[in-house]
Motif scaffolding. Structure first.
Motif, short mmCIF file in Angstrom:
data_model
loop_
_atom_site.label_atom_id
_atom_site.label_comp_id
_atom_site.label_asym_id
_atom_site.label_seq_id
_atom_site.Cartn_x
_atom_site.Cartn_y
_atom_site.Cartn_z
N THR A 1 119.44 -51.73 12.85
CA THR A 1 120.65 -50.97 12.54
C THR A 1 121.93 -51.59 13.05
O THR A 1 123.02 -51.16 12.68
N LEU A 2 121.84 -52.61 13.91
CA LEU A 2 123.03 -53.19 14.53
C LEU A 2 123.21 -54.65 14.12
O LEU A 2 122.25 -55.32 13.73
N GLU A 3 124.47 -55.12 14.26
CA GLU A 3 124.78 -56.50 13.92
C GLU A 3 125.74 -57.08 14.96
O GLU A 3 126.65 -56.39 15.42
N PHE A 4 125.50 -58.33 15.32
CA PHE A 4 126.34 -59.06 16.27
C PHE A 4 126.85 -60.30 15.55
O PHE A 4 126.06 -61.04 14.94
N THR A 5 128.16 -60.54 15.59
CA THR A 5 128.74 -61.72 14.96
C THR A 5 129.67 -62.41 15.95
O THR A 5 130.45 -61.75 16.63
N LYS A 6 129.56 -63.73 16.01
CA LYS A 6 130.44 -64.49 16.89
C LYS A 6 130.71 -65.86 16.27
O LYS A 6 129.79 -66.48 15.73
N ILE A 7 131.95 -66.30 16.36
CA ILE A 7 132.35 -67.60 15.82
C ILE A 7 132.50 -68.59 16.97
O ILE A 7 133.09 -68.28 18.01
#
Length: 190
Positions: free
Chosen positions: A137-143
């Motif tokens: 159910t969760l999402e983590f995004t990092k550049i």
């Protein structure tokens, strides 16, 4: 005859000096990876290349000629996928195509812009990854961004360019694989 020999020697030296390889050899390697708590969390790992073009070096000449575009000798996506998979296994995770958690490594930018002038060159390299981790159910995004600049006399040296690109890739992949926020997300959402 002596003038002819000198002319041929100058022509040969000019041809050798302007001859550049048609491909760049990348060889990203696995840096030092911090071991995570032994949970053997299964992950679905995917590496994709979303760049708009395949070339990784663009050489601009001061005479206004069209830029020379140079591609990698091997598919970059496959090489990076191997580094990321090995790195996550070393960190303490397992890989599974059926895992509920996934980590996707997107290669957004990998480009070295070289500007050559009469007296030297400047090479600016930029690498950008977008990392997306997902649980049910969760999402983590990092550049993650990396940059480097090289300057030197004469024209660009391919061995030096390859070394600089590989060093930047190694630094950035190690930074990604040791990112505390990424590991916290994976461990807290399994």
């Amino acid at each position: 005859m002596k003038h002819y020999a000198i002319l041929m020697l100058c022509t040969l030296l000019t041809a050798c000096a302007t001859s550049q390889p048609s491909h760049v050899a990348l060889n990203p390697t696995l840096g030092v990876i911090n071991q995570q708590p032994s949970m053997l969390t299964p992950l679905r790992i995917e590496t994709i290349d979303i760049r708009k073009a395949n070339f990784i070096v663009r050489i601009h000449q001061s005479n206004g000629a069209a830029a020379k575009l140079i591609s990698p000798s091997e598919p970059v996506r496959q090489q990076l996928d191997e580094v990321f998979r090995q790195g996550l296994i070393v960190a303490g995770y397992s890989t599974s195509a059926n895992a509920s958690q996934s980590v996707q490594f997107q290669l957004d930018t990998l480009l070295t812009d070289v500007t050559e002038t009469t007296f030297g060159y400047e090479a600016k390299t930029q690498v950008t990854f977008n990392v997306i981790a997902k649980s049910n159910t969760l999402e983590f995004t990092k550049i993650f961004n990396g940059r480097s600049t090289l300057t030197g006399p004469f024209s660009s040296d391919f061995a030096t360019l390859e070394l600089d690109i590989n060093s930047l890739l190694d630094k950035l992949t190690t930074e990604i694989l040791n990112d505390a926020e990424l590991h916290q997300f994976i461990q807290n959402n399994h």
